[in-house]
Design a protein around this motif. Structure first.
Motif, PDB file in Angstrom:
ATOM      1  N   PHE A  29       0.674  -1.092  -0.034  1.00 24.01           N
ATOM      2  CA  PHE A  29      -0.044  -0.067  -0.140  1.00 24.01           C
ATOM      3  C   PHE A  29       0.962   1.280  -0.084  1.00 24.01           C
ATOM      4  O   PHE A  29       0.764   1.977  -0.741  1.00 24.01           O
ATOM      5  CB  PHE A  29      -1.064   0.114   1.253  1.00 24.01           C
ATOM      6  CG  PHE A  29      -2.015   1.072   1.254  1.00 24.01           C
ATOM      7  CD1 PHE A  29      -3.059   1.093   0.308  1.00 24.01           C
ATOM      8  CD2 PHE A  29      -1.691   2.100   2.147  1.00 24.01           C
ATOM      9  CE1 PHE A  29      -3.795   2.229   0.340  1.00 24.01           C
ATOM     10  CE2 PHE A  29      -2.516   3.358   2.252  1.00 24.01           C
ATOM     11  CZ  PHE A  29      -3.631   3.121   1.309  1.00 24.01           C
ATOM     12  N   ALA A  30       1.953   1.306   0.850  1.00 25.66           N
ATOM     13  CA  ALA A  30       2.693   2.476   0.871  1.00 25.66           C
ATOM     14  C   ALA A  30       3.669   2.524  -0.375  1.00 25.66           C
ATOM     15  O   ALA A  30       3.576   3.819  -0.980  1.00 25.66           O
ATOM     16  CB  ALA A  30       3.822   2.281   1.944  1.00 25.66           C
ATOM     17  N   GLY A  31       3.772   1.446  -1.165  1.00 23.21           N
ATOM     18  CA  GLY A  31       4.509   1.737  -2.367  1.00 23.21           C
ATOM     19  C   GLY A  31       3.646   2.265  -3.369  1.00 23.21           C
ATOM     20  O   GLY A  31       4.155   3.012  -4.078  1.00 23.21           O
ATOM     21  N   LEU A  32       2.226   1.709  -3.464  1.00 19.23           N
ATOM     22  CA  LEU A  32       1.316   2.163  -4.453  1.00 19.23           C
ATOM     23  C   LEU A  32       0.969   3.876  -3.951  1.00 19.23           C
ATOM     24  O   LEU A  32       0.665   4.267  -5.061  1.00 19.23           O
ATOM     25  CB  LEU A  32       0.261   1.308  -4.243  1.00 19.23           C
ATOM     26  CG  LEU A  32       0.357   0.076  -4.896  1.00 19.23           C
ATOM     27  CD1 LEU A  32      -1.011  -0.857  -4.750  1.00 19.23           C
ATOM     28  CD2 LEU A  32       0.831  -0.020  -6.376  1.00 19.23           C
ATOM     29  N   ALA A  33       1.025   3.964  -2.913  1.00 22.91           N
ATOM     30  CA  ALA A  33       0.627   5.521  -2.550  1.00 22.91           C
ATOM     31  C   ALA A  33       2.051   6.379  -2.940  1.00 22.91           C
ATOM     32  O   ALA A  33       1.533   7.393  -3.287  1.00 22.91           O
ATOM     33  CB  ALA A  33       0.139   5.511  -0.961  1.00 22.91           C
ATOM     34  N   ALA A  34       3.126   5.889  -2.844  1.00 25.27           N
ATOM     35  CA  ALA A  34       4.285   6.610  -3.411  1.00 25.27           C
ATOM     36  C   ALA A  34       4.485   7.108  -4.831  1.00 25.27           C
ATOM     37  O   ALA A  34       4.771   8.070  -5.042  1.00 25.27           O
ATOM     38  CB  ALA A  34       5.523   5.906  -2.814  1.00 25.27           C
ATOM     39  N   LEU A  35       3.880   6.234  -5.571  1.00 21.12           N
ATOM     40  CA  LEU A  35       3.881   6.533  -6.997  1.00 21.12           C
ATOM     41  C   LEU A  35       3.113   7.608  -7.402  1.00 21.12           C
ATOM     42  O   LEU A  35       3.730   8.769  -7.781  1.00 21.12           O
ATOM     43  CB  LEU A  35       3.399   5.335  -7.908  1.00 21.12           C
ATOM     44  CG  LEU A  35       4.274   4.314  -7.935  1.00 21.12           C
ATOM     45  CD1 LEU A  35       3.554   2.690  -8.488  1.00 21.12           C
ATOM     46  CD2 LEU A  35       5.576   4.587  -8.671  1.00 21.12           C
ATOM     47  N   PRO A  36       1.821   7.938  -7.043  1.00 20.51           N
ATOM     48  CA  PRO A  36       1.204   9.337  -7.386  1.00 20.51           C
ATOM     49  C   PRO A  36       1.749  10.260  -6.390  1.00 20.51           C
ATOM     50  O   PRO A  36       1.703  11.547  -7.107  1.00 20.51           O
ATOM     51  CB  PRO A  36      -0.272   8.978  -7.018  1.00 20.51           C
ATOM     52  CG  PRO A  36      -0.331   7.782  -6.380  1.00 20.51           C
ATOM     53  CD  PRO A  36       0.851   6.845  -6.473  1.00 20.51           C
ATOM     54  N   PHE A  51      -0.941  14.199   2.566  1.00 21.20           N
ATOM     55  CA  PHE A  51      -2.254  13.663   2.672  1.00 21.20           C
ATOM     56  C   PHE A  51      -1.875  11.974   2.239  1.00 21.20           C
ATOM     57  O   PHE A  51      -2.963  11.222   2.871  1.00 21.20           O
ATOM     58  CB  PHE A  51      -3.194  14.136   1.375  1.00 21.20           C
ATOM     59  CG  PHE A  51      -3.726  15.579   1.961  1.00 21.20           C
ATOM     60  CD1 PHE A  51      -4.580  15.661   3.120  1.00 21.20           C
ATOM     61  CD2 PHE A  51      -3.374  16.474   1.301  1.00 21.20           C
ATOM     62  CE1 PHE A  51      -5.037  16.871   3.498  1.00 21.20           C
ATOM     63  CE2 PHE A  51      -3.692  17.853   1.583  1.00 21.20           C
ATOM     64  CZ  PHE A  51      -4.806  18.060   2.788  1.00 21.20           C
ATOM     65  N   MET A  52      -1.105  11.790   1.604  1.00 21.77           N
ATOM     66  CA  MET A  52      -1.102  10.187   1.231  1.00 21.77           C
ATOM     67  C   MET A  52      -0.190   9.438   2.421  1.00 21.77           C
ATOM     68  O   MET A  52      -0.767   8.600   2.708  1.00 21.77           O
ATOM     69  CB  MET A  52      -0.082  10.280  -0.103  1.00 21.77           C
ATOM     70  CG  MET A  52      -0.706  10.488  -1.373  1.00 21.77           C
ATOM     71  SD  MET A  52      -2.237   9.708  -1.408  1.00 21.77           S
ATOM     72  CE  MET A  52      -1.761   8.837  -3.349  1.00 21.77           C
ATOM     73  N   GLY A  53       0.482  10.344   3.180  1.00 26.74           N
ATOM     74  CA  GLY A  53       1.192   9.882   4.454  1.00 26.74           C
ATOM     75  C   GLY A  53       0.056   9.468   5.389  1.00 26.74           C
ATOM     76  O   GLY A  53       0.081   8.621   6.101  1.00 26.74           O
ATOM     77  N   LEU A  54      -1.050  10.615   5.358  1.00 25.66           N
ATOM     78  CA  LEU A  54      -2.067  10.341   6.461  1.00 25.66           C
ATOM     79  C   LEU A  54      -2.869   9.122   5.899  1.00 25.66           C
ATOM     80  O   LEU A  54      -3.372   8.420   6.853  1.00 25.66           O
ATOM     81  CB  LEU A  54      -2.857  11.561   6.329  1.00 25.66           C
ATOM     82  CG  LEU A  54      -3.955  11.670   7.176  1.00 25.66           C
ATOM     83  CD1 LEU A  54      -3.554  11.706   8.707  1.00 25.66           C
ATOM     84  CD2 LEU A  54      -4.789  13.036   7.216  1.00 25.66           C
ATOM     85  N   LEU A  58      -3.877   5.965   8.333  1.00 21.81           N
ATOM     86  CA  LEU A  58      -4.942   5.578   8.841  1.00 21.81           C
ATOM     87  C   LEU A  58      -5.313   4.126   8.337  1.00 21.81           C
ATOM     88  O   LEU A  58      -6.090   3.398   9.108  1.00 21.81           O
ATOM     89  CB  LEU A  58      -6.035   6.384   8.067  1.00 21.81           C
ATOM     90  CG  LEU A  58      -6.343   7.797   8.627  1.00 21.81           C
ATOM     91  CD1 LEU A  58      -7.002   8.790   7.771  1.00 21.81           C
ATOM     92  CD2 LEU A  58      -6.675   7.710   9.980  1.00 21.81           C
ATOM     93  N   VAL A  59      -4.859   3.597   7.149  1.00 23.59           N
ATOM     94  CA  VAL A  59      -4.952   2.204   6.731  1.00 23.59           C
ATOM     95  C   VAL A  59      -4.425   1.237   7.811  1.00 23.59           C
ATOM     96  O   VAL A  59      -4.883   0.096   8.135  1.00 23.59           O
ATOM     97  CB  VAL A  59      -4.720   2.056   5.277  1.00 23.59           C
ATOM     98  CG1 VAL A  59      -4.733   0.463   4.906  1.00 23.59           C
ATOM     99  CG2 VAL A  59      -5.451   2.664   4.446  1.00 23.59           C
ATOM    100  N   TRP A  60      -3.092   1.616   8.124  1.00 25.41           N
ATOM    101  CA  TRP A  60      -2.334   0.951   9.193  1.00 25.41           C
ATOM    102  C   TRP A  60      -3.108   0.876  10.325  1.00 25.41           C
ATOM    103  O   TRP A  60      -3.159  -0.046  11.053  1.00 25.41           O
ATOM    104  CB  TRP A  60      -0.814   1.458   9.333  1.00 25.41           C
ATOM    105  CG  TRP A  60      -0.295   0.878  10.606  1.00 25.41           C
ATOM    106  CD1 TRP A  60       0.358  -0.496  10.412  1.00 25.41           C
ATOM    107  CD2 TRP A  60      -0.109   1.312  11.820  1.00 25.41           C
ATOM    108  NE1 TRP A  60       0.738  -0.459  11.724  1.00 25.41           N
ATOM    109  CE2 TRP A  60       0.557   0.156  12.638  1.00 25.41           C
ATOM    110  CE3 TRP A  60      -0.653   2.412  12.574  1.00 25.41           C
ATOM    111  CZ2 TRP A  60       0.950   0.497  13.908  1.00 25.41           C
ATOM    112  CZ3 TRP A  60      -0.512   2.555  13.802  1.00 25.41           C
ATOM    113  CH2 TRP A  60       0.370   1.638  14.576  1.00 25.41           C
TER     114      TRP A  60
END
Length: 155
Positions: A29-36, A51-54, A58-60
């Protein structure tokens, strides 16, 4: 009491995600969020990183809370002269209940599709829900087996 109970079961919620599984899901999930995030950062929209870090946090938190809730369990033990219920919360708090099997009734609640939605032990004085965390199929299966054991204890 006799040496062996008539019926004994430990009810536990379904835990689909192990600790290793949680770690792997979060890495993906973190890898997929890092791309955008990197693309938006390159375009000058740097607040998106926060926002992506947040989102990742939240998912964690949600998955970790789900795993913690999976630690709860209930032990149901039926003797010829007593029905004992031990409910242990995810935090470790215990609740012990004892019923006379001759006076307790297993009440099965169903929805419009005839799926089992709740199991309750009821006497004149009190009522206790058991297996609230089980899915409808597991509730129905447990009710069938436990109901026959309760009838056996009565007579």
């Amino acid at each position: 009491m006799q040496a062996e109970p008539i019926f004994a079961a430990t009810l536990t919620p379904h835990n689909a995600l192990s600790a290793t599984g949680l770690r792997n899901v979060m890495i993906v999930f973190a890898g997929l969020a890092a791309l955008p995030s990197l693309i938006f950062f390159q375009l000058g929209a740097w607040p998106i990183l926060g926002f992506m870090g947040l989102d990742i946090l939240l998912v964690w938190w949600a998955l970790s809370a789900s795993r913690r809730a999976g630690r709860r369990f209930e032990e149901v033990t039926l003797w010829s002269d007593a029905l004992e219920i031990r409910q242990v919360s995810a935090a470790g708090a215990e609740n012990h209940e004892r019923f006379n099997p001759f006076y307790v009734r297993l009440v099965i609640e169903r929805d419009y599709d005839e799926r089992t939605t709740a199991l309750r032990l009821r006497t004149r004085e009190r009522e206790l829900e058991i297996g609230a965390f089980l899915n409808p199929e597991d509730k129905a299966s447990f009710a069938k087996v436990f109901g026959s054991a309760l009838r056996k204890a009565r007579g």
